[in-house]
Design a protein around this motif. Structure first.
Motif, mmCIF file in Angstrom:
data_model
loop_
_atom_site.group_PDB
_atom_site.id
_atom_site.type_symbol
_atom_site.label_atom_id
_atom_site.label_comp_id
_atom_site.label_asym_id
_atom_site.label_seq_id
_atom_site.Cartn_x
_atom_site.Cartn_y
_atom_site.Cartn_z
ATOM 1 N N UNK A 118 109.837 69.283 63.226
ATOM 2 C CA UNK A 118 109.024 70.328 63.744
ATOM 3 C C UNK A 118 109.038 70.295 65.315
ATOM 4 N N UNK A 119 109.452 68.932 65.656
ATOM 5 C CA UNK A 119 109.293 69.013 67.189
ATOM 6 C C UNK A 119 110.736 69.038 67.996
ATOM 7 N N UNK A 120 111.552 69.112 66.952
ATOM 8 C CA UNK A 120 113.192 68.825 67.598
ATOM 9 C C UNK A 120 113.689 67.526 67.764
ATOM 10 N N UNK A 121 113.003 66.528 67.371
ATOM 11 C CA UNK A 121 113.074 65.129 67.481
ATOM 12 C C UNK A 121 112.492 64.672 68.714
ATOM 13 N N UNK A 122 111.731 65.183 69.360
ATOM 14 C CA UNK A 122 111.075 64.807 70.394
ATOM 15 C C UNK A 122 109.646 64.647 70.307
ATOM 16 N N UNK A 123 108.664 63.746 70.673
ATOM 17 C CA UNK A 123 107.344 63.558 70.426
ATOM 18 C C UNK A 123 106.812 63.800 72.135
ATOM 19 N N UNK A 124 105.928 64.764 71.975
ATOM 20 C CA UNK A 124 105.470 65.207 73.361
ATOM 21 C C UNK A 124 104.037 65.628 73.063
ATOM 22 N N UNK A 125 103.194 65.589 74.154
ATOM 23 C CA UNK A 125 101.826 65.939 74.289
ATOM 24 C C UNK A 125 101.788 67.512 73.881
ATOM 25 N N UNK A 126 100.214 67.605 73.826
ATOM 26 C CA UNK A 126 99.699 69.092 73.872
ATOM 27 C C UNK A 126 98.547 69.159 74.677
ATOM 28 N N UNK A 127 98.365 70.351 75.334
ATOM 29 C CA UNK A 127 97.409 70.471 76.444
ATOM 30 C C UNK A 127 96.362 71.511 75.590
ATOM 31 N N UNK B 268 104.180 77.709 77.765
ATOM 32 C CA UNK B 268 103.755 78.853 76.573
ATOM 33 C C UNK B 268 102.509 78.473 76.234
ATOM 34 N N UNK B 269 101.593 79.372 75.677
ATOM 35 C CA UNK B 269 100.369 79.051 75.010
ATOM 36 C C UNK B 269 99.717 80.290 74.116
ATOM 37 N N UNK B 270 98.744 79.748 73.307
ATOM 38 C CA UNK B 270 98.146 80.797 72.442
ATOM 39 C C UNK B 270 96.626 80.687 72.896
ATOM 40 N N UNK B 271 95.945 81.870 72.640
ATOM 41 C CA UNK B 271 94.498 81.835 72.972
ATOM 42 C C UNK B 271 93.837 82.115 71.566
ATOM 43 N N UNK B 272 92.754 81.573 71.048
ATOM 44 C CA UNK B 272 92.072 81.987 69.782
ATOM 45 C C UNK B 272 90.759 81.952 70.161
ATOM 46 N N UNK B 273 89.929 82.917 69.762
ATOM 47 C CA UNK B 273 88.363 83.312 69.902
ATOM 48 C C UNK B 273 87.703 82.755 68.810
ATOM 49 N N UNK B 274 86.761 81.968 69.025
ATOM 50 C CA UNK B 274 86.161 81.618 67.638
ATOM 51 C C UNK B 274 85.095 82.695 67.381
ATOM 52 N N UNK B 275 85.082 82.946 66.063
ATOM 53 C CA UNK B 275 84.290 84.270 65.382
ATOM 54 C C UNK B 275 83.140 83.569 64.678
ATOM 55 N N UNK B 276 82.894 82.136 64.866
ATOM 56 C CA UNK B 276 81.639 81.417 64.000
ATOM 57 C C UNK B 276 81.657 80.058 64.831
ATOM 58 N N UNK B 277 80.556 79.220 64.576
ATOM 59 C CA UNK B 277 80.597 78.083 65.018
ATOM 60 C C UNK B 277 81.217 77.121 64.270
ATOM 61 N N UNK B 278 82.338 76.443 64.858
ATOM 62 C CA UNK B 278 83.519 75.891 64.312
ATOM 63 C C UNK B 278 83.524 74.421 64.764
ATOM 64 N N UNK B 279 84.116 73.569 63.602
ATOM 65 C CA UNK B 279 84.860 72.240 64.039
ATOM 66 C C UNK B 279 86.178 72.452 63.896
ATOM 67 N N UNK B 280 86.990 71.956 65.050
ATOM 68 C CA UNK B 280 88.502 72.465 65.165
ATOM 69 C C UNK B 280 88.925 71.042 65.267
ATOM 70 N N UNK B 281 90.184 70.638 64.523
ATOM 71 C CA UNK B 281 91.083 69.525 64.690
ATOM 72 C C UNK B 281 92.458 70.197 65.250
ATOM 73 N N UNK B 282 93.004 69.409 66.167
ATOM 74 C CA UNK B 282 94.040 69.967 66.933
ATOM 75 C C UNK B 282 95.062 68.591 66.885
ATOM 76 N N UNK B 283 96.350 68.653 66.712
ATOM 77 C CA UNK B 283 97.187 67.552 66.907
ATOM 78 C C UNK B 283 98.345 67.846 68.011
ATOM 79 N N UNK B 284 99.014 66.681 68.433
ATOM 80 C CA UNK B 284 100.360 66.782 69.064
ATOM 81 C C UNK B 284 101.404 66.099 67.982
ATOM 82 N N UNK B 285 101.974 66.962 67.419
ATOM 83 C CA UNK B 285 102.564 66.804 65.976
ATOM 84 C C UNK B 285 103.481 65.525 66.296
ATOM 85 N N UNK B 286 103.730 64.886 65.053
ATOM 86 C CA UNK B 286 104.397 63.350 64.787
ATOM 87 C C UNK B 286 105.474 63.633 64.084
#
Lengths: 201, 201
Positions: free
Chosen positions: A180-189, A158-176
């Motif tokens: 929120x993760x149902x007890x499992x720590x997994x990667x994000x792509x 499953x995925x989401x796509x977001x278009x930048x409407x301005x020049x941005x700095x983005x921060x992104x995690x794989x949650x800890x």
């Protein structure tokens, strides 16, 4: 499209230019990715859940909705959403939230610490970290306003796509966090799609 | 108890010390007061709707709930609530929100501009203004997450009392927006109760 991997319980930050599309993928299903955005031209301007709720008139953001800054500028538009459930109410997990919610488990710096480290080279300090747009996070709110954090309903890919409407700095995690993760720590792509904006939606 | 008046469409800021109780009164009924709080010792620490939703596990705050900072410290506790309905989702009205929601009406600097001016002497700039705790504001959220801003349900004389859990700088307004006040601009009254904390709850 080159897919990058965010290992479990870590985070990254990168520039995203106007018109580029950020694709965030849950490769195994059941994982959360906290996303922040700051204006590249002035990082004092950042994603604001309150301004977004004001202008979009909903707390449930999905395809067609835009995410707004504290200075009332649109920053990102959700152009495709194969998950459908995200959260924009809660702050990134942190050492303090680990102590509060998981007193018997080891403390972790959480998405907050991971974002703070990843964003520091862009001149963004920890106090400038607002409520994140918590992609795939499942936070039902009942009729009395009570909220719960439950496992994401995402399936592998499953995925989401977001278009930048301005020049941005983005921060992104794989949650800890456990809940929120149902007890499992997994990667994000994730991937940055650089084709002409007209092709993307 | 000395009651101070905030005239319609204006705002104030003042110190509130640990243990003091702020009483905010709707003298006519149907008015909203946007409240902000910053730690007096370091104004980089401010009220956070996200941290509050995290720790209180609800978006509907009332007596018994605490309001938390971005650094996970409790700042205020609601010790009495004669209104029962408040909002912590939306940002203060501003020039931009007036242009967006009321394109045919005169632009006003709104609670945002009033708070920015009142807080400037305390070293707090406009970008540091987070989502306010919008006292008496009536923002129902339906099952799909859609929200509406409707007239407050308060009657003349309804009030809320909040005890400071740290030394604070507080910003407080009489709201300037049409929708949140049911189209009428009214004053807000407030008082600081300085008796010993044990007497107050």
């Amino acid at each position: 499209m080159t897919v990058a991997v965010i290992p479990p319980r870590s985070g990254v930050a990168f520039p995203l230019r106007t018109g580029e599309v950020l694709r965030v993928i849950d490769p195994e299903g059941g994982q959360v990715s906290d996303m922040l955005a700051f204006m590249a031209a002035d990082v004092g301007e950042a994603l604001s859940n309150g301004r977004t709720f004001d202008y979009e008139e909903t707390i449930r953001l999905t395809a067609g909705n835009r995410l707004w800054s504290n200075r009332s500028q649109p920053m990102l538009e959700i152009v495709e959403d194969r998950a459908g459930t995200h959260d924009f109410l809660l702050t990134p997990c942190s050492e303090a939230t680990f102590r509060h919610f998981y007193p018997d488990k080891p403390v972790h710096r959480g998405c907050f610490g991971n974002l703070a480290e990843a964003l520091a080279p862009f001149g963004i300090g920890p106090d400038a970290i607002p409520v994140a747009f918590n992609i795939f996070m499942n936070v039902p709110v009942d009729g009395d306003g009570k909220l719960r954090v439950i496992a994401p309903a995402t399936r592998a890919g499953d995925f989401i796509r977001l278009r930048a409407l301005a020049d941005l700095v983005v921060g992104l995690t794989a949650c800890s966090a456990y809940d929120s993760c149902g007890g499992a720590f997994k990667p994000i792509h994730y991937a940055i799609e650089r084709q002409a904006p007209g092709v993307e939606s």
